[in-house]
Design a protein around this motif. Structure first.
Motif, mmCIF file in Angstrom:
data_model
loop_
_atom_site.group_PDB
_atom_site.id
_atom_site.type_symbol
_atom_site.label_atom_id
_atom_site.label_comp_id
_atom_site.label_asym_id
_atom_site.label_seq_id
_atom_site.Cartn_x
_atom_site.Cartn_y
_atom_site.Cartn_z
ATOM 1 N N ILE A 196 0.935 -3.815 -3.927
ATOM 2 C CA ILE A 196 0.776 -5.152 -4.475
ATOM 3 C C ILE A 196 -0.675 -5.335 -4.890
ATOM 4 C CG2 ILE A 196 0.526 -6.116 -2.143
ATOM 5 C CD1 ILE A 196 1.905 -8.643 -3.107
ATOM 6 N N ASN A 197 -0.858 -5.946 -6.041
ATOM 7 C CA ASN A 197 -2.207 -6.220 -6.538
ATOM 8 C C ASN A 197 -2.175 -7.505 -7.354
ATOM 9 O OD1 ASN A 197 -4.938 -5.743 -6.848
ATOM 10 N ND2 ASN A 197 -4.667 -4.585 -8.735
ATOM 11 N N LYS A 198 -3.099 -8.388 -7.066
ATOM 12 C CA LYS A 198 -3.223 -9.660 -7.797
ATOM 13 C C LYS A 198 -1.881 -10.384 -7.919
ATOM 14 C CE LYS A 198 -7.298 -8.068 -10.253
ATOM 15 N NZ LYS A 198 -7.755 -7.381 -11.471
ATOM 16 N N GLY A 199 -1.134 -10.404 -6.830
ATOM 17 C CA GLY A 199 0.090 -11.195 -6.814
ATOM 18 C C GLY A 199 1.282 -10.551 -7.501
ATOM 19 N N GLN A 200 1.165 -9.262 -7.838
ATOM 20 C CA GLN A 200 2.295 -8.568 -8.453
ATOM 21 C C GLN A 200 2.531 -7.216 -7.794
ATOM 22 O OE1 GLN A 200 0.824 -8.931 -12.561
ATOM 23 N NE2 GLN A 200 2.712 -10.067 -12.995
ATOM 24 N N ILE A 201 3.814 -6.836 -7.717
ATOM 25 C CA ILE A 201 4.145 -5.500 -7.216
ATOM 26 C C ILE A 201 3.914 -4.525 -8.375
ATOM 27 C CG2 ILE A 201 5.961 -3.992 -6.335
ATOM 28 C CD1 ILE A 201 5.566 -5.998 -4.250
ATOM 29 N N VAL A 202 2.978 -3.594 -8.180
ATOM 30 C CA VAL A 202 2.683 -2.665 -9.270
ATOM 31 C C VAL A 202 3.440 -1.346 -9.112
ATOM 32 C CG1 VAL A 202 0.480 -3.685 -9.914
ATOM 33 C CG2 VAL A 202 0.521 -1.974 -8.109
ATOM 34 N N THR A 203 3.827 -1.009 -7.903
ATOM 35 C CA THR A 203 4.599 0.205 -7.648
ATOM 36 C C THR A 203 5.537 -0.088 -6.488
ATOM 37 O OG1 THR A 203 2.705 1.586 -8.222
ATOM 38 C CG2 THR A 203 4.469 2.658 -7.022
ATOM 39 N N GLY A 255 -2.086 -10.573 -1.903
ATOM 40 C CA GLY A 255 -0.897 -11.405 -1.689
ATOM 41 C C GLY A 255 -0.002 -10.923 -0.560
ATOM 42 N N LYS A 256 -0.493 -9.984 0.241
ATOM 43 C CA LYS A 256 0.314 -9.431 1.339
ATOM 44 C C LYS A 256 0.645 -10.514 2.375
ATOM 45 C CE LYS A 256 -2.797 -6.281 2.489
ATOM 46 N NZ LYS A 256 -3.865 -6.616 1.519
ATOM 47 N N SER A 257 -0.374 -11.208 2.848
ATOM 48 C CA SER A 257 -0.135 -12.215 3.891
ATOM 49 C C SER A 257 0.719 -13.364 3.366
ATOM 50 C CB SER A 257 -1.457 -12.786 4.417
ATOM 51 O OG SER A 257 -2.175 -11.775 5.077
ATOM 52 N N THR A 258 0.540 -13.696 2.110
ATOM 53 C CA THR A 258 1.359 -14.767 1.524
ATOM 54 C C THR A 258 2.825 -14.352 1.501
ATOM 55 O OG1 THR A 258 -0.515 -15.501 0.172
ATOM 56 C CG2 THR A 258 1.674 -16.238 -0.510
ATOM 57 N N THR A 259 3.092 -13.104 1.107
ATOM 58 C CA THR A 259 4.474 -12.607 1.081
ATOM 59 C C THR A 259 5.100 -12.677 2.471
ATOM 60 O OG1 THR A 259 3.872 -11.098 -0.711
ATOM 61 C CG2 THR A 259 5.928 -10.630 0.459
ATOM 62 N N LEU A 281 1.106 -15.354 -5.607
ATOM 63 C CA LEU A 281 2.230 -14.478 -5.981
ATOM 64 C C LEU A 281 2.721 -14.888 -7.361
ATOM 65 C CD1 LEU A 281 4.256 -14.428 -2.600
ATOM 66 C CD2 LEU A 281 2.505 -12.794 -3.374
ATOM 67 N N LYS A 282 2.876 -13.901 -8.240
ATOM 68 C CA LYS A 282 3.164 -14.219 -9.649
ATOM 69 C C LYS A 282 4.522 -13.709 -10.099
ATOM 70 C CE LYS A 282 -1.768 -14.018 -10.646
ATOM 71 N NZ LYS A 282 -2.823 -13.084 -11.071
ATOM 72 N N GLY A 283 5.513 -13.722 -9.193
ATOM 73 C CA GLY A 283 6.840 -13.283 -9.608
ATOM 74 C C GLY A 283 7.164 -11.913 -9.029
ATOM 75 N N ILE A 284 7.417 -11.923 -7.722
ATOM 76 C CA ILE A 284 7.646 -10.660 -7.009
ATOM 77 C C ILE A 284 9.137 -10.400 -6.827
ATOM 78 C CG2 ILE A 284 7.500 -9.769 -4.638
ATOM 79 C CD1 ILE A 284 4.676 -10.346 -4.622
ATOM 80 N N ASP A 285 9.554 -9.169 -7.126
ATOM 81 C CA ASP A 285 10.912 -8.702 -6.812
ATOM 82 C C ASP A 285 10.772 -7.598 -5.783
ATOM 83 O OD1 ASP A 285 12.018 -10.310 -8.845
ATOM 84 O OD2 ASP A 285 11.578 -8.751 -10.334
ATOM 85 N N LEU A 286 11.542 -7.694 -4.726
ATOM 86 C CA LEU A 286 11.380 -6.705 -3.667
ATOM 87 C C LEU A 286 12.677 -6.588 -2.870
ATOM 88 C CD1 LEU A 286 9.103 -5.015 -2.328
ATOM 89 C CD2 LEU A 286 8.731 -6.930 -0.795
ATOM 90 N N VAL A 287 13.105 -5.335 -2.667
ATOM 91 C CA VAL A 287 14.282 -5.103 -1.835
ATOM 92 C C VAL A 287 13.904 -4.143 -0.716
ATOM 93 C CG1 VAL A 287 16.583 -4.071 -1.761
ATOM 94 C CG2 VAL A 287 15.929 -5.491 -3.708
#
Ligand code: ADP
Ligand code: ADP
Length: 226
Positions: free
Chosen positions: A208-215, A42-46, A20-26
């Motif tokens: 999520i792709n490659k540890g980042q939320i893209v959308t 990175g889904k399972s890691t999250t 995970l490379k810096g995820i923001d999520l609400v």
């Protein structure tokens, strides 16, 4: 208060992989939220960080207002986790598995048995309560894990690829069940790599792709762009 509020979350595993490379999520309370992405995204890691199976590297995580840094037990009790792999004791009966789970959370035995009847019945497993888990089909085992996750009556259910390897008939039944409990107020997050599953069930979606939320958007808005 949000069901989940994640800021700047990173996770680097001991082998150096930056999962995970810096995820923001609400995620709002009452939402039905999909975390969609390819294998290794990175889904399972999250989900692991949310359920405290994985320790984070950096960032803040709040679950129903409880920080996992300062109020871990409170945060944990808000979540019922349905992991990908079958991690119950195959030699125990269904009743033992769900009642013991309630025991971990301090639910008195009498109440635990009441809840076991309620949730095993809802998941069409009550008739099998005295069977050992190993005798169940894959779809039944999956439903057993959902029943187990509900036993401490968490505000939120988190499911990691809940319908992977489940045939379409059983999958539909699980979808109906999840929709029903969401309508009754339970917040639900699931990971999937099927857009179709996310589309059918979820109100909001994070890709999520490659540890980042893209959308991160509503399902309606996403579908309008396709
Ligand atoms: P997904 O659930 O989207 O398939 P994961 O969160 O399982 O993704 O994996 C994200 C990345 O972290 C992948 O590169 C994976 O190989 C790596 N990874 C996952 N778990 C571990 C671990 N326990 N140790 C080292 N690397 C891991
Ligand atoms: P066993 O009887 O072999 O210990 P359990 O079903 O009690 O098997 O649990 C297996 C593992 O999964 C344990 O480490 C337990 O803490 C964990 N576990 C069980 N249920 C959950 C759950 N709902 N959420 C998170 N972890 C769980």
């Amino acid at each position: 208060m949000k069901a989940i509020e994640i800021q700047g979350l990173t996770k680097t595993y001991a082998n150096g992989v930056e999962a995970l490379k810096g995820i923001d999520l609400v995620v709002e309370q009452g939402d039905f939220y999909a975390l969609l992405g390819p294998n290794g995204a990175g889904k399972s890691t999250t989900i692991g960080v949310l359920s405290s199976l994985v320790t984070k590297s950096q960032g803040s995580v709040e679950i129903f207002g409880h920080s996992i840094d300062t109020a871990l037990e409170a945060a944990k009790s808000c979540i019922g986790l349905v992991p990908q792999e079958f991690n119950f004791n195959q030699f125990e009966t269904l009743l033992q598995i769900v009642v013991n789970q309630a025991g971990y959370y301090g639910v008195p035995r009498k109440e635990a048995i009441k809840r076991a009847e309620k949730y095993l019945t809802q998941l069409e497993l009550w008739d099998k309560r005295n069977h050992r888990a190993r005798e169940l089909s894959g779809g039944m085992k999956r439903r057993l894990m959902i029943a187990r996750a509900l036993m401490h009556e968490p505000q939120m259910l988190i499911l990691d690829e809940p319908t992977a390897g489940v045939d379409i008939e059983i999958r539909r039944g699980m979808w109906d069940f999840l929709r029903t409990i969401n309508q009754q107020g339970k917040t639900i997050i699931l990971t999937t790599h099927y857009l179709e599953e996310a589309e059918l069930l979820c109100r909001n979606i994070g890709i999520i792709n490659k540890g980042q939320i893209v959308t991160n958007t509503s399902m309606k808005a996403l579908l309008a762009t396709l």
